[in-house]
Design a protein around this motif. Structure first.
Motif, PDB file in Angstrom:
ATOM      1  N   ALA A 121       0.977  -1.271  -0.135  1.00 52.23           N
ATOM      2  CA  ALA A 121      -0.082   0.091  -0.136  1.00 52.23           C
ATOM      3  C   ALA A 121       0.757   1.172  -0.150  1.00 52.23           C
ATOM      4  O   ALA A 121       0.624   2.178  -0.608  1.00 52.23           O
ATOM      5  N   SER A 122       1.805   1.441   0.823  1.00 54.55           N
ATOM      6  CA  SER A 122       2.874   2.502   0.924  1.00 54.55           C
ATOM      7  C   SER A 122       3.580   2.465  -0.468  1.00 54.55           C
ATOM      8  O   SER A 122       3.852   3.625  -1.089  1.00 54.55           O
ATOM      9  N   THR A 129       2.156   9.541  -7.254  1.00 63.12           N
ATOM     10  CA  THR A 129       2.825  10.828  -7.736  1.00 63.12           C
ATOM     11  C   THR A 129       2.845  11.069  -9.177  1.00 63.12           C
ATOM     12  O   THR A 129       3.320  11.942  -9.401  1.00 63.12           O
ATOM     13  N   VAL A 130       2.743   9.865  -9.877  1.00 61.43           N
ATOM     14  CA  VAL A 130       2.788  10.094 -11.196  1.00 61.43           C
ATOM     15  C   VAL A 130       1.923  11.097 -11.674  1.00 61.43           C
ATOM     16  O   VAL A 130       1.978  11.513 -12.896  1.00 61.43           O
ATOM     17  N   PHE A 131       0.727  11.066 -11.254  1.00 67.78           N
ATOM     18  CA  PHE A 131      -0.269  11.863 -11.483  1.00 67.78           C
ATOM     19  C   PHE A 131      -0.525  13.429 -10.906  1.00 67.78           C
ATOM     20  O   PHE A 131      -1.047  14.350 -10.873  1.00 67.78           O
ATOM     21  N   GLU A 137      -3.467  13.512   3.431  1.00 66.35           N
ATOM     22  CA  GLU A 137      -3.798  12.321   3.874  1.00 66.35           C
ATOM     23  C   GLU A 137      -3.128  11.118   2.990  1.00 66.35           C
ATOM     24  O   GLU A 137      -2.838  10.224   3.905  1.00 66.35           O
ATOM     25  N   ASN A 138      -2.828  11.150   1.965  1.00 62.84           N
ATOM     26  CA  ASN A 138      -2.084  10.022   1.531  1.00 62.84           C
ATOM     27  C   ASN A 138      -0.651  10.097   2.047  1.00 62.84           C
ATOM     28  O   ASN A 138      -0.143   8.989   2.104  1.00 62.84           O
ATOM     29  N   VAL A 139      -0.054  11.144   2.248  1.00 65.36           N
ATOM     30  CA  VAL A 139       0.990  11.382   2.891  1.00 65.36           C
ATOM     31  C   VAL A 139       1.267  10.662   4.184  1.00 65.36           C
ATOM     32  O   VAL A 139       2.054   9.642   4.306  1.00 65.36           O
ATOM     33  N   SER A 205      -9.332  12.125   9.654  1.00 67.14           N
ATOM     34  CA  SER A 205     -10.099  11.252   8.609  1.00 67.14           C
ATOM     35  C   SER A 205     -10.252  11.749   7.323  1.00 67.14           C
ATOM     36  O   SER A 205      -9.693  13.017   7.015  1.00 67.14           O
ATOM     37  N   SER A 206     -10.333  10.758   6.329  1.00 63.61           N
ATOM     38  CA  SER A 206     -10.249  11.391   5.002  1.00 63.61           C
ATOM     39  C   SER A 206     -11.072  10.193   4.061  1.00 63.61           C
ATOM     40  O   SER A 206     -12.032   9.503   4.869  1.00 63.61           O
TER      41      SER A 206
END
Length: 279
Positions: A121-122, A129-131, A137-139, A205-206
């Protein structure tokens, strides 16, 4: 899916992308879209590291050949031709891996597959990051998943019982150098999302927070019963419309995995943005 030409030995300079390439290989048959973007991430990262040394240039050239072959095989797959669909596909897949591992962790079921799922998942959040830049939250989720993979791996290796659920992150853990944490093969079938999510006090939360809606249940309490009358007075910018479209795309991608909770959350975000002009 036709077999891809084999890559030459990985140059030492590219050690940081070895696990992303391994993840790509593991998904060639399982999810070619994920495999494609893992290679694209490795290609872009490798170009930044060293694109001049002969061995690195040779490796990147062969990797480019793999990317072109994959793109040709995937044809007009929307997850490849449309970035917003590809981003949603990748983010939902990473979420699924994360929630499986988090559920196992909270239940106190510590094993190699859950460690691998946390770590994968990490890695997939890296690939997002290609996008463009990651959300905060993702960080946070990447940092937590990577640390959890190392923490549980080290506990099991030392014969200790890991502490289940969210615990304080130790900054000196370096999972990048942990070969064993990412070496276990993934489960044969992709894990399904669970209702597990972080404690509110641990991570904000996210879109990764799970909401389980049983069949026949009413919509969550925070779903508006009707569109507010003030919505007609809201002036939306082109960026607002683009973000609302993004949330709808995310919802559609989540439904492909029968992930109702993520679909509902993203549709709620789109509705809120369109009716209030705020996220």
């Amino acid at each position: 899916m036709a077999a891809l030409a084999q890559l030459p030995p990985l140059p030492p300079q590219f050690k940081s992308i070895q696990h992303h390439l391994r993840t790509a290989q593991e998904h060639d048959k399982r999810d070619p879209v994920v495999a494609y973007y893992c290679r694209l991430y490795a290609m872009q990262t490798g170009m930044k590291i060293d694109s001049k040394t002969p061995e690195c240039r040779k490796f990147l050239s062969k990797l480019m050949d793999q990317l072109e072959a994959l793109k040709k095989q995937l044809g007009d797959n929307e997850a490849i031709t449309q970035e917003i669909v590809g981003s949603a596909h990748l983010e939902n897949y990473a979420l699924k891996m994360f929630l499986y591992a988090d559920n196992e962790d909270r239940a106190g079921r510590f094993h190699k597959n859950m460690i691998k799922s946390f770590y994968t998942a990490s890695l997939l959040i890296d690939v997002i990051t290609v996008f463009g830049e990651l959300t905060d939250e993702n960080v946070k989720h990447r940092k937590y998943a990577r640390w959890k993979a190392t923490y549980i791996h080290n506990c099991l290796k030392n014969g200790e019982t890991p502490q289940a659920g969210p615990v304080g992150i130790e900054e000196d853990n370096d999972v990048e150098e942990n070969e064993e944490a990412g070496a276990t093969p993934l489960p044969t079938q992709p894990p399904r999302p669970s209702s597990s999510a972080y404690d509110p006090g641990s991570v904000p939360s996210s879109s990764f927070t799970g909401i389980q809606i049983p069949p026949g249940a009413h919509a969550p309490a925070n779903t508006p019963a009707e569109v507010p009358s003030s919505a007609a007075d809201i002036r939306l910018t082109p960026e607002d419309f683009a973000r609302a479209q993004k949330y709808c795309k995310y919802a559609g991608s989540a439904l492909q995995y029968e992930d109702v909770s993520t679909a509902v959350q993203n549709l709620q975000k789109a509705l809120k943005l369109l009716t209030t002009g705020r996220e």
